[in-house]
Design a protein around this motif. Structure first.
Motif, PDB file in Angstrom:
ATOM      1  N   ARG A   7       0.861  -1.184   0.000  1.00  0.00           N
ATOM      2  CA  ARG A   7       0.000   0.000   0.000  1.00  0.00           C
ATOM      3  C   ARG A   7       0.897   1.233   0.000  1.00  0.00           C
ATOM      4  O   ARG A   7       1.866   1.289   0.754  1.00  0.00           O
ATOM      5  CB  ARG A   7      -0.885   0.014   1.234  1.00  0.00           C
ATOM      6  CG  ARG A   7      -1.939  -1.081   1.205  1.00  0.00           C
ATOM      7  CD  ARG A   7      -2.821  -0.994   2.407  1.00  0.00           C
ATOM      8  NE  ARG A   7      -3.565   0.275   2.342  1.00  0.00           N
ATOM      9  CZ  ARG A   7      -4.386   0.687   3.285  1.00  0.00           C
ATOM     10  NH1 ARG A   7      -4.563  -0.030   4.362  1.00  0.00           N
ATOM     11  NH2 ARG A   7      -5.021   1.838   3.166  1.00  0.00           N
ATOM     12  N   ARG A   9       0.772   5.806  -0.922  1.00  0.00           N
ATOM     13  CA  ARG A   9      -0.036   6.990  -1.224  1.00  0.00           C
ATOM     14  C   ARG A   9       0.580   7.669  -2.434  1.00  0.00           C
ATOM     15  O   ARG A   9       1.796   7.710  -2.574  1.00  0.00           O
ATOM     16  CB  ARG A   9      -0.059   7.935  -0.025  1.00  0.00           C
ATOM     17  CG  ARG A   9      -0.796   7.318   1.169  1.00  0.00           C
ATOM     18  CD  ARG A   9      -1.092   8.303   2.264  1.00  0.00           C
ATOM     19  NE  ARG A   9      -1.816   9.506   1.860  1.00  0.00           N
ATOM     20  CZ  ARG A   9      -3.132   9.572   1.641  1.00  0.00           C
ATOM     21  NH1 ARG A   9      -3.872   8.499   1.742  1.00  0.00           N
ATOM     22  NH2 ARG A   9      -3.700  10.708   1.316  1.00  0.00           N
ATOM     23  N   ASP A  11      -0.376   9.536  -6.658  1.00  0.00           N
ATOM     24  CA  ASP A  11      -1.235   9.795  -7.805  1.00  0.00           C
ATOM     25  C   ASP A  11      -1.373   8.523  -8.643  1.00  0.00           C
ATOM     26  O   ASP A  11      -0.376   7.981  -9.127  1.00  0.00           O
ATOM     27  CB  ASP A  11      -0.638  10.931  -8.646  1.00  0.00           C
ATOM     28  CG  ASP A  11      -1.447  11.185  -9.891  1.00  0.00           C
ATOM     29  OD1 ASP A  11      -2.627  11.550  -9.762  1.00  0.00           O
ATOM     30  OD2 ASP A  11      -0.904  10.986 -10.988  1.00  0.00           O
ATOM     31  N   PHE A  12      -2.594   8.058  -8.819  1.00  0.00           N
ATOM     32  CA  PHE A  12      -2.871   6.810  -9.537  1.00  0.00           C
ATOM     33  C   PHE A  12      -2.290   6.844 -10.954  1.00  0.00           C
ATOM     34  O   PHE A  12      -1.512   5.967 -11.335  1.00  0.00           O
ATOM     35  CB  PHE A  12      -4.390   6.595  -9.579  1.00  0.00           C
ATOM     36  CG  PHE A  12      -4.811   5.273 -10.143  1.00  0.00           C
ATOM     37  CD1 PHE A  12      -4.976   4.181  -9.307  1.00  0.00           C
ATOM     38  CD2 PHE A  12      -5.073   5.120 -11.488  1.00  0.00           C
ATOM     39  CE1 PHE A  12      -5.376   2.961  -9.820  1.00  0.00           C
ATOM     40  CE2 PHE A  12      -5.462   3.908 -12.008  1.00  0.00           C
ATOM     41  CZ  PHE A  12      -5.624   2.822 -11.159  1.00  0.00           C
ATOM     42  N   CYS A  45      -9.070   0.666 -10.999  1.00  0.00           N
ATOM     43  CA  CYS A  45      -8.286  -0.564 -11.025  1.00  0.00           C
ATOM     44  C   CYS A  45      -7.649  -0.689 -12.397  1.00  0.00           C
ATOM     45  O   CYS A  45      -8.339  -0.589 -13.411  1.00  0.00           O
ATOM     46  CB  CYS A  45      -9.170  -1.774 -10.735  1.00  0.00           C
ATOM     47  SG  CYS A  45      -8.273  -3.343 -10.789  1.00  0.00           S
ATOM     48  N   VAL A  67      -2.931  -2.184  -9.978  1.00  0.00           N
ATOM     49  CA  VAL A  67      -2.981  -1.010  -9.097  1.00  0.00           C
ATOM     50  C   VAL A  67      -4.453  -0.697  -8.852  1.00  0.00           C
ATOM     51  O   VAL A  67      -5.223  -0.534  -9.801  1.00  0.00           O
ATOM     52  CB  VAL A  67      -2.275   0.210  -9.730  1.00  0.00           C
ATOM     53  CG1 VAL A  67      -2.361   1.416  -8.788  1.00  0.00           C
ATOM     54  CG2 VAL A  67      -0.833  -0.105 -10.072  1.00  0.00           C
ATOM     55  N   GLY A  69      -6.917   1.961  -6.696  1.00  0.00           N
ATOM     56  CA  GLY A  69      -6.803   3.233  -6.003  1.00  0.00           C
ATOM     57  C   GLY A  69      -8.126   3.895  -5.702  1.00  0.00           C
ATOM     58  O   GLY A  69      -9.080   3.793  -6.490  1.00  0.00           O
ATOM     59  N   HIS A  70      -8.162   4.561  -4.578  1.00  0.00           N
ATOM     60  CA  HIS A  70      -9.274   5.428  -4.195  1.00  0.00           C
ATOM     61  C   HIS A  70      -8.645   6.695  -3.641  1.00  0.00           C
ATOM     62  O   HIS A  70      -7.906   6.641  -2.655  1.00  0.00           O
ATOM     63  CB  HIS A  70     -10.147   4.754  -3.147  1.00  0.00           C
ATOM     64  CG  HIS A  70     -11.332   5.585  -2.780  1.00  0.00           C
ATOM     65  ND1 HIS A  70     -11.354   6.384  -1.666  1.00  0.00           N
ATOM     66  CD2 HIS A  70     -12.521   5.750  -3.399  1.00  0.00           C
ATOM     67  CE1 HIS A  70     -12.500   7.007  -1.606  1.00  0.00           C
ATOM     68  NE2 HIS A  70     -13.236   6.644  -2.641  1.00  0.00           N
ATOM     69  N   ASP A  71      -8.921   7.806  -4.295  1.00  0.00           N
ATOM     70  CA  ASP A  71      -8.239   9.060  -3.988  1.00  0.00           C
ATOM     71  C   ASP A  71      -6.724   8.824  -4.103  1.00  0.00           C
ATOM     72  O   ASP A  71      -6.273   8.350  -5.128  1.00  0.00           O
ATOM     73  CB  ASP A  71      -8.633   9.600  -2.615  1.00  0.00           C
ATOM     74  CG  ASP A  71     -10.111   9.988  -2.551  1.00  0.00           C
ATOM     75  OD1 ASP A  71     -10.653  10.427  -3.587  1.00  0.00           O
ATOM     76  OD2 ASP A  71     -10.709   9.847  -1.475  1.00  0.00           O
ATOM     77  N   ASN A  72      -5.961   9.109  -3.053  1.00  0.00           N
ATOM     78  CA  ASN A  72      -4.506   8.902  -3.098  1.00  0.00           C
ATOM     79  C   ASN A  72      -4.055   7.619  -2.396  1.00  0.00           C
ATOM     80  O   ASN A  72      -2.863   7.405  -2.226  1.00  0.00           O
ATOM     81  CB  ASN A  72      -3.775  10.101  -2.483  1.00  0.00           C
ATOM     82  CG  ASN A  72      -3.797  11.297  -3.407  1.00  0.00           C
ATOM     83  OD1 ASN A  72      -3.921  11.147  -4.613  1.00  0.00           O
ATOM     84  ND2 ASN A  72      -3.695  12.480  -2.848  1.00  0.00           N
ATOM     85  N   ASP A  73      -5.011   6.805  -1.967  1.00  0.00           N
ATOM     86  CA  ASP A  73      -4.675   5.518  -1.356  1.00  0.00           C
ATOM     87  C   ASP A  73      -4.577   4.479  -2.463  1.00  0.00           C
ATOM     88  O   ASP A  73      -5.545   4.228  -3.190  1.00  0.00           O
ATOM     89  CB  ASP A  73      -5.748   5.088  -0.344  1.00  0.00           C
ATOM     90  CG  ASP A  73      -5.779   5.973   0.877  1.00  0.00           C
ATOM     91  OD1 ASP A  73      -4.689   6.362   1.342  1.00  0.00           O
ATOM     92  OD2 ASP A  73      -6.878   6.276   1.363  1.00  0.00           O
ATOM     93  N   LEU A  74      -3.395   3.878  -2.599  1.00  0.00           N
ATOM     94  CA  LEU A  74      -3.144   2.925  -3.671  1.00  0.00           C
ATOM     95  C   LEU A  74      -2.705   1.586  -3.102  1.00  0.00           C
ATOM     96  O   LEU A  74      -1.995   1.530  -2.096  1.00  0.00           O
ATOM     97  CB  LEU A  74      -2.045   3.447  -4.609  1.00  0.00           C
ATOM     98  CG  LEU A  74      -2.224   4.856  -5.180  1.00  0.00           C
ATOM     99  CD1 LEU A  74      -1.010   5.233  -6.014  1.00  0.00           C
ATOM    100  CD2 LEU A  74      -3.504   4.955  -5.982  1.00  0.00           C
TER     101      LEU A  74
END
Length: 112
Positions: A7, A9, A11-12, A45, A67, A69-74
């Motif tokens: 995990r 943080r 930019d996706f 995704c 990958v 991601g939701h917001d900046n959580d990857l």
């Protein structure tokens, strides 16, 4: 087969672009085989499948990177697999680990 998950943080789209650039640029025989992208309810995704030739193993290797991601959580999942020449078990997994370590270095250096 070798697997690494982590995990982070960040930019996706930026991470995907960096993975594409550095994995393909990291070997003269590496290329992006295919990709899949999906988004729903703010969750993204992407799956990337890379391939390269392993001189040490004398075979082709694949690397699948997912990958989510939701917001900046990857969340990143990378799985390397090689075409071992043995019939019943793998005898040359060196290239898989090397391919996977390249992704680990990219994530370690990612500024997220």
């Amino acid at each position: 087969m070798a697997k690494y998950e982590r995990r982070i943080r960040g930019d996706f789209a930026g991470l995907l672009a960096r993975l594409d650039k550095e994995i393909v640029g990291g070997s003269v025989s590496a290329h992006l085989e295919d990709r899949s992208d999906y988004e729903s309810a703010g969750v993204r995704c992407s799956v990337r499948v890379y391939e390269r030739y392993s001189v040490v193993g004398g075979n082709r290797l694949s690397l699948s990177v997912t990958v989510v991601g939701h917001d900046n959580d990857l969340f990143v999942s990378a799985i390397a697999s090689g075409g071992s020449q043995a019939m019943f078990f793998k005898i040359n997994t060196w290239g898989e680990g090397t391919f996977l370590r390249h992704v680990i270095r990219i994530l370690d250096d990612y500024p997220g």
